[in-house]
Design an enzyme around this catalytic site. Structure first.
Site, short mmCIF file in Angstrom:
data_model
loop_
_atom_site.label_atom_id
_atom_site.label_comp_id
_atom_site.label_asym_id
_atom_site.label_seq_id
_atom_site.Cartn_x
_atom_site.Cartn_y
_atom_site.Cartn_z
N GLY A 168 2.52 5.15 1.43
CA GLY A 168 1.57 4.96 0.54
C GLY A 168 1.18 4.54 -1.25
N SER A 194 1.01 2.06 -3.22
CA SER A 194 1.16 1.00 -3.55
C SER A 194 -0.13 1.60 -4.19
CB SER A 194 1.21 0.29 -2.98
OG SER A 194 0.61 0.39 -1.29
N GLY A 199 -4.40 3.12 -4.17
CA GLY A 199 -4.88 4.73 -4.06
C GLY A 199 -4.32 6.23 -5.00
N ILE A 200 -5.05 7.18 -3.82
CA ILE A 200 -4.98 8.31 -4.23
C ILE A 200 -2.56 8.25 -4.28
CG2 ILE A 200 -4.14 10.47 -2.63
CD1 ILE A 200 -6.66 10.38 -1.50
N GLY A 201 -2.05 7.55 -3.14
CA GLY A 201 -0.39 7.18 -3.66
C GLY A 201 -0.36 6.95 -4.71
N SER A 245 -7.21 15.23 5.51
CA SER A 245 -8.35 15.19 5.34
C SER A 245 -9.65 15.85 5.55
CB SER A 245 -9.16 13.75 6.20
OG SER A 245 -9.76 13.76 5.96
N TYR A 268 -9.68 9.52 13.59
CA TYR A 268 -9.12 8.99 12.37
C TYR A 268 -8.76 11.21 12.01
CZ TYR A 268 -8.83 9.77 7.46
OH TYR A 268 -8.91 10.44 6.13
P1 NAP Z 1 -6.20 3.51 0.45
O1 NAP Z 1 -6.00 2.89 -1.05
O2 NAP Z 1 -6.54 2.47 1.80
O3 NAP Z 1 -4.85 3.32 1.07
C1 NAP Z 1 -3.58 3.06 1.87
C2 NAP Z 1 -2.25 3.28 1.40
O4 NAP Z 1 -1.15 3.22 2.91
C3 NAP Z 1 -1.85 2.60 1.22
O5 NAP Z 1 -0.26 2.64 0.20
C4 NAP Z 1 -0.71 1.02 2.37
O6 NAP Z 1 -0.06 0.37 1.88
C5 NAP Z 1 -0.54 2.47 2.86
N1 NAP Z 1 -0.62 2.90 3.97
C6 NAP Z 1 -1.32 2.27 5.46
N2 NAP Z 1 -0.52 2.32 6.46
C7 NAP Z 1 0.61 1.78 5.71
C8 NAP Z 1 2.01 2.07 6.78
N3 NAP Z 1 1.83 1.70 8.73
N4 NAP Z 1 2.88 2.25 6.22
C9 NAP Z 1 3.03 2.34 5.33
N5 NAP Z 1 2.19 2.30 4.55
C10 NAP Z 1 0.65 2.54 5.01
O7 NAP Z 1 -6.53 4.87 0.79
P2 NAP Z 1 -6.45 6.16 0.04
O8 NAP Z 1 -7.96 6.14 0.50
O9 NAP Z 1 -4.98 6.19 -1.13
O10 NAP Z 1 -5.90 7.12 1.49
C11 NAP Z 1 -4.93 7.51 1.34
C12 NAP Z 1 -4.59 8.86 2.08
O11 NAP Z 1 -5.77 9.95 1.56
C13 NAP Z 1 -4.67 8.38 3.21
O12 NAP Z 1 -3.62 9.39 3.89
C14 NAP Z 1 -5.97 8.74 4.04
O13 NAP Z 1 -6.19 9.59 5.48
C15 NAP Z 1 -6.17 10.45 2.82
N6 NAP Z 1 -7.36 10.34 2.49
C16 NAP Z 1 -9.07 9.40 1.86
C17 NAP Z 1 -9.82 9.84 1.56
C18 NAP Z 1 -10.82 8.84 0.94
O14 NAP Z 1 -11.62 9.28 0.77
N7 NAP Z 1 -9.93 8.09 0.20
C19 NAP Z 1 -10.11 11.07 2.83
C20 NAP Z 1 -9.51 11.56 2.57
C21 NAP Z 1 -8.41 11.86 3.47
P3 NAP Z 1 -0.48 -1.09 1.48
O15 NAP Z 1 -0.71 -1.02 0.42
O16 NAP Z 1 0.77 -1.58 1.44
O17 NAP Z 1 -1.46 -1.21 3.29
#
Ligand code: NAP
Length: 233
Positions: free
Chosen positions: A8, A10, A12-14, A128, A141
């Site tokens: 992940g 691409s 956000g956090i990754g 989370s 979730y």
């Molecule tokens: P995000 O911006 O929606 O990014 C999600 C990332 O996961 C994207 O790079 C997406 O890839 C990738 N992804 C989703 N499904 C996938 C799959 N089947 N195979 C490979 N890659 C996949 O979300 P984020 O907020 O950065 O979240 C990152 C992590 O932090 C997640 O595990 C989320 O649960 C956790 N988290 C987030 C928050 C928050 O408030 N944002 C809070 C707590 C925990 P594509 O771009 O290619 O779709």
């Protein structure tokens, strides 16, 4: 150069983690799912759906053959679904569990044998705070992240004797695309409920990951580290 594989990566956090690790001298492999992102120098993308164990095995092999053994694995890819628990269908359950927990399971399975044979390695899962507390209308979730926490604690016990550290970062409310379905009012309420009075940034989570990957965290394993502005203590 040490090698980190981040799922992940691409956006956000990754993405923030990929850029921070690259800036700090790491070779970075990012797994992405849908759109092909443009990455900076020292960051290479591999398309891979983390819920598919065969694709994950191939992606990890490709990354290791190009850039050498994985020193640090960050299982970050995740999706959220919102709704009443009673309305979720089996398909929702499979998709969320297979991505959020299955992604960690598949990636760890692919990376652990190499780490065990080298007697070193770091695994960081992105959980989370809802996995710790549960969240209304995010039951699936929350359950998937609770599974991540339990798996991290178990892996830490199993892999500690092999010199491998396993931890999770457990973010609070972080300003990424994952929040796009929240209204401005919801986001304001969440910021106000956070003792630091604001949402977190992806970079703030990435900094905790970089610390956990470093020698500074050499005696830290089996922990779920909150990066939540004090939302959960
Ligand atoms: P995000 O911006 O929606 O990014 C999600 C990332 O996961 C994207 O790079 C997406 O890839 C990738 N992804 C989703 N499904 C996938 C799959 N089947 N195979 C490979 N890659 C996949 O979300 P984020 O907020 O950065 O979240 C990152 C992590 O932090 C997640 O595990 C989320 O649960 C956790 N988290 C987030 C928050 C928050 O408030 N944002 C809070 C707590 C925990 P594509 O771009 O290619 O779709």
């Amino acid at each position: 150069m040490p090698h980190v594989l981040i799922s992940g990566g691409s956006r956000g956090i990754g993405r923030a983690a990929a850029e921070l690790f690259a800036k700090n001298g790491w070779l970075v492999t990012c797994l992405y799912h849908t759109k092909t992102p443009i990455f900076d120098e020292n960051i290479t993308g591999i398309r891979c759906d983390v819920s598919n164990s065969i694709l994950v095995t191939h992606a990890v092999q490709e990354a290791e053959s190009k850039f050498g053994p994985i020193d640090c694995l960050i299982s970050n890819a995740g999706i959220s679904v919102k709704g009443l628990a009673q309305d979720f269908k089996e398909n929702d359950y499979r998709k969320v569990m297979d991505t959020n927990f299955g992604g960690l399971f598949n990636l760890a399975n692919a990376a652990i044998p190499g780490m065990v044979s080298r007697k070193k390695g770091v695994i960081i899962a992105v959980s989370s705070m809802w996995g710790q507390t549960g969240a209304s209308c995010e039951a699936l979730y929350s359950a998937s992240k609770g599974a991540v926490d339990a798996y991290v604690r178990s892996l830490a016990k199993e892999l500690g004797p092999s010199g491998i550290r396993v931890n999770a970062v457990s973010p609070g409310v972080i300003n990424t695309d994952m929040l796009k379905d929240y209204s401005d009012k919801d986001l304001q309420d969440l910021a106000e409920t956070t003792p630091l009075g604001r949402l977190g940034s992806p970079e703030e989570v990435a900094k905790a990951m970089l610390f956990l990957s470093s020698d500074g965290a050499s005696f830290i394993t089996g922990q779920v580290i909150g990066v939540n502005g004090g939302f959960l203590t």
